[in-house]
Design a protein around this motif. Structure first.
Motif, PDB file in Angstrom:
ATOM      1  N   ALA A 206       0.838  -1.194   0.000  1.00 46.29           N
ATOM      2  CA  ALA A 206       0.000   0.000   0.000  1.00 46.29           C
ATOM      3  C   ALA A 206       0.874   1.245   0.000  1.00 46.29           C
ATOM      4  O   ALA A 206       1.958   1.254   0.580  1.00 46.29           O
ATOM      5  CB  ALA A 206      -0.912   0.013   1.215  1.00 46.29           C
ATOM      6  N   PRO A 207       0.410   2.319  -0.646  1.00 47.53           N
ATOM      7  CA  PRO A 207       1.188   3.561  -0.643  1.00 47.53           C
ATOM      8  C   PRO A 207       1.209   4.179   0.744  1.00 47.53           C
ATOM      9  O   PRO A 207       0.364   3.873   1.587  1.00 47.53           O
ATOM     10  CB  PRO A 207       0.427   4.453  -1.636  1.00 47.53           C
ATOM     11  N   PRO A 208       2.177   5.052   1.043  1.00 45.67           N
ATOM     12  CA  PRO A 208       2.258   5.674   2.358  1.00 45.67           C
ATOM     13  C   PRO A 208       1.076   6.611   2.597  1.00 45.67           C
ATOM     14  O   PRO A 208       0.441   7.088   1.654  1.00 45.67           O
ATOM     15  CB  PRO A 208       3.578   6.461   2.291  1.00 45.67           C
ATOM     16  N   VAL A 209       0.797   6.866   3.873  1.00 45.88           N
ATOM     17  CA  VAL A 209      -0.271   7.793   4.219  1.00 45.88           C
ATOM     18  C   VAL A 209       0.183   9.210   3.885  1.00 45.88           C
ATOM     19  O   VAL A 209       1.222   9.676   4.346  1.00 45.88           O
ATOM     20  CB  VAL A 209      -0.622   7.686   5.715  1.00 45.88           C
ATOM     21  N   VAL A 210      -0.587   9.889   3.061  1.00 46.51           N
ATOM     22  CA  VAL A 210      -0.241  11.230   2.603  1.00 46.51           C
ATOM     23  C   VAL A 210      -1.093  12.236   3.364  1.00 46.51           C
ATOM     24  O   VAL A 210      -2.271  12.405   3.066  1.00 46.51           O
ATOM     25  CB  VAL A 210      -0.466  11.376   1.080  1.00 46.51           C
ATOM     26  N   GLN A 211      -0.494  12.891   4.351  1.00 47.03           N
ATOM     27  CA  GLN A 211      -1.255  13.866   5.116  1.00 47.03           C
ATOM     28  C   GLN A 211      -0.319  14.726   5.951  1.00 47.03           C
ATOM     29  O   GLN A 211       0.819  14.350   6.213  1.00 47.03           O
ATOM     30  CB  GLN A 211      -2.259  13.163   6.040  1.00 47.03           C
ATOM     31  N   GLY A 212      -0.814  15.895   6.355  1.00 48.30           N
ATOM     32  CA  GLY A 212      -0.089  16.743   7.282  1.00 48.30           C
ATOM     33  C   GLY A 212       0.792  17.778   6.609  1.00 48.30           C
ATOM     34  O   GLY A 212       1.341  17.556   5.522  1.00 48.30           O
ATOM     35  N   PHE A 213       0.916  18.909   7.292  1.00 47.43           N
ATOM     36  CA  PHE A 213       1.729  20.012   6.790  1.00 47.43           C
ATOM     37  C   PHE A 213       3.189  19.609   6.637  1.00 47.43           C
ATOM     38  O   PHE A 213       3.847  19.951   5.652  1.00 47.43           O
ATOM     39  CB  PHE A 213       1.600  21.205   7.749  1.00 47.43           C
ATOM     40  N   ARG A 214       3.700  18.871   7.611  1.00 47.67           N
ATOM     41  CA  ARG A 214       5.109  18.477   7.574  1.00 47.67           C
ATOM     42  C   ARG A 214       5.416  17.607   6.363  1.00 47.67           C
ATOM     43  O   ARG A 214       6.460  17.766   5.726  1.00 47.67           O
ATOM     44  CB  ARG A 214       5.471  17.733   8.862  1.00 47.67           C
ATOM     45  N   TYR A 215       4.510  16.702   6.049  1.00 51.49           N
ATOM     46  CA  TYR A 215       4.706  15.820   4.893  1.00 51.49           C
ATOM     47  C   TYR A 215       4.850  16.636   3.612  1.00 51.49           C
ATOM     48  O   TYR A 215       5.775  16.427   2.814  1.00 51.49           O
ATOM     49  CB  TYR A 215       3.527  14.854   4.782  1.00 51.49           C
ATOM     50  N   TRP A 216       3.940  17.569   3.394  1.00 49.42           N
ATOM     51  CA  TRP A 216       3.958  18.348   2.159  1.00 49.42           C
ATOM     52  C   TRP A 216       5.128  19.320   2.114  1.00 49.42           C
ATOM     53  O   TRP A 216       5.675  19.595   1.044  1.00 49.42           O
ATOM     54  CB  TRP A 216       2.641  19.104   1.984  1.00 49.42           C
TER      55      TRP A 216
ATOM     56  N   VAL B  73      12.712  10.072   3.674  1.00 45.03           N
ATOM     57  CA  VAL B  73      11.998  11.209   4.263  1.00 45.03           C
ATOM     58  C   VAL B  73      10.484  10.996   4.249  1.00 45.03           C
ATOM     59  O   VAL B  73       9.806  11.230   5.254  1.00 45.03           O
ATOM     60  CB  VAL B  73      12.357  12.520   3.529  1.00 45.03           C
ATOM     61  N   LEU B  74       9.946  10.530   3.122  1.00 49.63           N
ATOM     62  CA  LEU B  74       8.497  10.397   3.002  1.00 49.63           C
ATOM     63  C   LEU B  74       7.997   8.978   3.269  1.00 49.63           C
ATOM     64  O   LEU B  74       6.791   8.738   3.242  1.00 49.63           O
ATOM     65  CB  LEU B  74       8.052  10.847   1.604  1.00 49.63           C
ATOM     66  N   GLY B  75       8.915   8.046   3.486  1.00 49.99           N
ATOM     67  CA  GLY B  75       8.519   6.706   3.906  1.00 49.99           C
ATOM     68  C   GLY B  75       7.955   5.811   2.832  1.00 49.99           C
ATOM     69  O   GLY B  75       7.226   4.856   3.132  1.00 49.99           O
TER      70      GLY B  75
ATOM     71  N   MET C  43      10.321   0.907  -1.989  1.00 46.27           N
ATOM     72  CA  MET C  43      11.094   1.026  -3.214  1.00 46.27           C
ATOM     73  C   MET C  43      10.179   1.013  -4.433  1.00 46.27           C
ATOM     74  O   MET C  43      10.399   1.739  -5.406  1.00 46.27           O
ATOM     75  CB  MET C  43      12.101  -0.129  -3.307  1.00 46.27           C
ATOM     76  N   ARG C  44       9.137   0.211  -4.377  1.00 44.02           N
ATOM     77  CA  ARG C  44       8.210   0.113  -5.504  1.00 44.02           C
ATOM     78  C   ARG C  44       7.588   1.473  -5.821  1.00 44.02           C
ATOM     79  O   ARG C  44       7.593   1.918  -6.979  1.00 44.02           O
ATOM     80  CB  ARG C  44       7.125  -0.909  -5.181  1.00 44.02           C
ATOM     81  N   PHE C  45       7.045   2.126  -4.822  1.00 45.63           N
ATOM     82  CA  PHE C  45       6.384   3.400  -5.053  1.00 45.63           C
ATOM     83  C   PHE C  45       7.391   4.528  -5.301  1.00 45.63           C
ATOM     84  O   PHE C  45       7.104   5.471  -6.042  1.00 45.63           O
ATOM     85  CB  PHE C  45       5.475   3.752  -3.880  1.00 45.63           C
ATOM     86  N   ALA C  46       8.571   4.438  -4.698  1.00 48.46           N
ATOM     87  CA  ALA C  46       9.594   5.459  -4.928  1.00 48.46           C
ATOM     88  C   ALA C  46      10.054   5.427  -6.380  1.00 48.46           C
ATOM     89  O   ALA C  46      10.248   6.476  -7.008  1.00 48.46           O
ATOM     90  CB  ALA C  46      10.781   5.241  -3.989  1.00 48.46           C
TER      91      ALA C  46
END
Length: 255
Positions: free
Chosen positions: A132-142, A174-176, A179-182
């Motif tokens: 599954a792709p990483p959870v995309v949320q939060g100011f710090r992430y973006w 950094v974004l977790g 390798m597949r999704f990166a």
């Protein structure tokens, strides 16, 4: 006649790049400057713009396979495009001999970063490679996504390199991302970076459109054939070639 010769040489280079799965901007820069005598600034602009075409088909394939975090890739890529646009103008302020030396150093660093990425991936447990792709949320992430894009885009625009290992390391560490999704997301990131960087070089007169066409036709033709040999050699040989390819390009550039 010169453009035909360049296209034929790029076919041979494309065989290598397709085999190792690399964009090969460093090798392209080296061949254009050392073998054919093009100014380093023109070679940088041509190599950077050529990456747009080489990454386009890869992006479509990864998207169809579900290997891409689309929103993250778009944010990192657009930030990278801004960085590439600005830094491509900076390159005109650097003398040719110094820029060639600096680009060579970045290619060596790219090879080391690629080696580090392979080492990091090999040491991660299989359980960490989630489907599954990483959870995309939060100011710090973006914010982190924007910084990754700006930094890698600036490197690409200034030195004409793809920054693929640096982008993938940023996405994983950094974004977790796995390798597949990166890998898939990086292909998307490179497209706006290459497009903006190439446009930046065009605006300052360092992009030869006819030369770009010869490079693209040659490398894409050779890469298509070279990719068919990837599964025919031991993995350790393939990994070694992947790391050495940008370093060899760097060594040629120093000649």
């Amino acid at each position: 006649m010169l453009l035909i010769q360049i296209a034929l040489v790029m076919v041979l280079l494309g065989l290598l790049l397709g085999f190792v799965g690399a964009g090969g901007s460093g090798f392209i820069i080296s061949i254009l400057t050392v073998v054919f005598g093009y100014p380093i600034h023109t070679a940088l602009g041509t190599a950077l713009a050529a990456m747009f075409f080489s990454s386009l088909s890869g992006s479509v394939s990864h998207y169809r396979e579900g290997n891409m975090v689309l929103r993250t890739g778009a944010v990192v890529g657009l930030a990278g495009a801004a960085g590439a646009w600005v830094s491509s103008g900076w390159s005109s302020l650097i003398p040719e001999d110094q820029l060639g030396f600096m680009t060579s150093g970045m290619l060596f660093a790219s090879g080391l970063a690629l080696w580090f990425r392979m080492l990091y991936v090999s040491r991660r447990s299989k359980a960490s490679e989630v489907s599954a792709p990483p959870v995309v949320q939060g100011f710090r992430y973006w914010l982190q996504a924007l910084l990754i894009g700006l930094i890698t885009g600036a490197l690409s625009g200034l030195f004409g390199i793809g920054s693929t290992p640096f982008i993938q390391i940023g996405l994983m560490l950094v974004l977790g991302m796995s390798m597949r999704f990166a890998a898939g997301t990086t292909m998307l990131v490179i497209m706006p970076i290459a497009l903006a960087g190439g446009a930046g070089y065009l605006s300052i007169g360092y992009l030869d459109v006819q030369l770009l066409a010869a490079v693209v036709v040659g490398t894409m033709s050779g890469s298509y054939v070279g990719a068919k040999f990837t599964k025919r050699v031991p993995v350790v040989w393939l990994k070694t070639c992947m790391v050495l390819t940008p370093m060899i390009g760097a060594a040629i550039l120093l000649l």
